[in-house]
Design a protein around this motif. Structure first.
Motif: not given
Length: 372
Positions: A227, A246, A259-260, A300
């Protein structure tokens, strides 16, 4: 000797500690890193019970019950700690870019309306009246009342209050194994020694199987998610925007969290430019103003997913003294409130008012419950 040892200081373990700390129990939380690390700090903070779960999903009613608890929970935490979680209740708009997605949202709206939940189907023009800058590629959407908050602050605030009530927390301590005698839980073995308790709660996320004997391993696997966040010159977005590819979540300080990605069975926390590029491209296709943003940071998180998509939540009938609270995947923040309440009820009262059968830890041992 402790009454309860909670393995894991993420948002699930912190919520359990917070709820359980109201009772006269000696509680120890053991966290391999820092409280609120990994998936708990990587989350967007969406309380998305309605946005993607259908009412026929066993997880839906649990998620909805948890969502409804957040207004009071946030108020309590902010009053005690004098810190803000920035609960945003403007809702989430799930966007459709194809006729097929429009039909899917119509079905979701119908299913939720049938049980009395509020949602609103929107045309593109109606979306534009609420959100300036949405791409013309969007055909319509659905608005639901799901909120969002600052996820990175939730676990630390829960644990802060729990510690003020007497909960002990050991950070940077790894649990190596469970201490089992005569098929009963007696405690845990860690890098700093042995600790004993009547009850051990597994809230270790993707690392849960590291603690279990081989014969008790559960069908749980990591899913890495990348992200990033942006800062915009001016913030006009008030609603969270959501698609299958997303989500774009408005945060305080003119920030957008995007994100993600999803990388199953990936443990490496390194953020890959290829994955970020895909994410940025998907975001710009639905909300072009992201192109004006300044990259703030990237990160992450490793999320715990299960083979059937449902968390493991409840007492282990084969190992008395062991409680599972893991496998929440993308819904850890959302489900944290109800998970803390349920585990507390199991410890204090020996039962929960919720039907936990769909989430039973032993379900994986039944060959007919999960198709391998």
């Amino acid at each position: 000797m402790y009454d309860v040892i909670i393995v894991g200081g993420g948002v699930i373990g912190a919520s359990i500690a917070y709820h359980l700390s109201r009772f006269q129990k000696r509680i120890l939380v053991i966290e391999r890193d820092k409280v609120g690390s990994h998936a708990s700090s990587a989350a967007a903070g969406m309380l998305g019970a309605q946005v993607e779960l259908k009412p026929d999903n066993p997880l839906f009613h649990l998620a909805r019950a948890s969502q409804l608890r957040f207004v009071d929970l946030v108020e309590q935490l902010e009053n005690v700690t004098e810190e803000k979680l920035h609960l945003n209740q403007n809702g989430i708009i799930r966007l459709a870019r194809t006729d097929e997605e429009l039909m899917e949202l119509a079905e979701l709206h119908q299913a939720q309306s049938a049980i009395g939940l509020s949602s609103q189907l929107l045309t593109y023009d109606q979306i534009c009246n609420r959100v300036r800058g949405v791409s013309p590629a969007v055909k319509g959407g659905i608005h639901v009342s799901d909120g969002q908050l600052e996820a990175v602050r939730l676990a630390p605030l829960l644990m802060k209050v729990a510690q003020e009530r007497g909960v002990e927390v050991y950070e940077n301590t790894t649990v190596l194994s469970l201490e089992i005698h005569h098929n009963e839980i007696r405690g845990v073995n860690t890098t700093s020694g042995q600790y004993f308790a009547e009850t051990v709660v597994l809230a270790g996320g993707a690392w849960t199987n590291d603690l279990l004997p081989d014969e008790y391993h559960i069908p749980l696997y990591p899913v890495k998610g990348d992200a990033f966040s942006l800062r915009l010159p001016e913030m006009e977005l008030m609603h969270t925007l959501y698609t299958k590819d997303c989500y774009i979540v408005p945060k305080s300080g003119n920030r957008l969290l995007v994100g993600a990605t999803e990388s199953p069975y990936e443990w490496d926390p390194v953020v890959r430019m290829e994955e970020l590029f895909k994410l940025f491209l998907n975001a710009s296709k639905i909300y072009p103003p992201v192109l004006d943003g300044e990259i703030e940071k990237t990160w992450s998180g490793i999320r715990p997913q299960t083979k059937d998509g449902l968390p493991y939540l409840g007492l282990d009938p084969d190992l008395p003294g062991l409680i599972y609270a893991t496998g929440h995947y993308r819904n850890g923040i959302l489900l944290s409130a109800i998970t803390g309440e349920i585990v507390t009820d199991l410890i204090v009262h020996g039962k929960s008012s919720f039907d936990l059968q769909p989430f039973a830890p032993e379900r994986w041992r039944n060959k007919h419950a999960i198709s391998e």
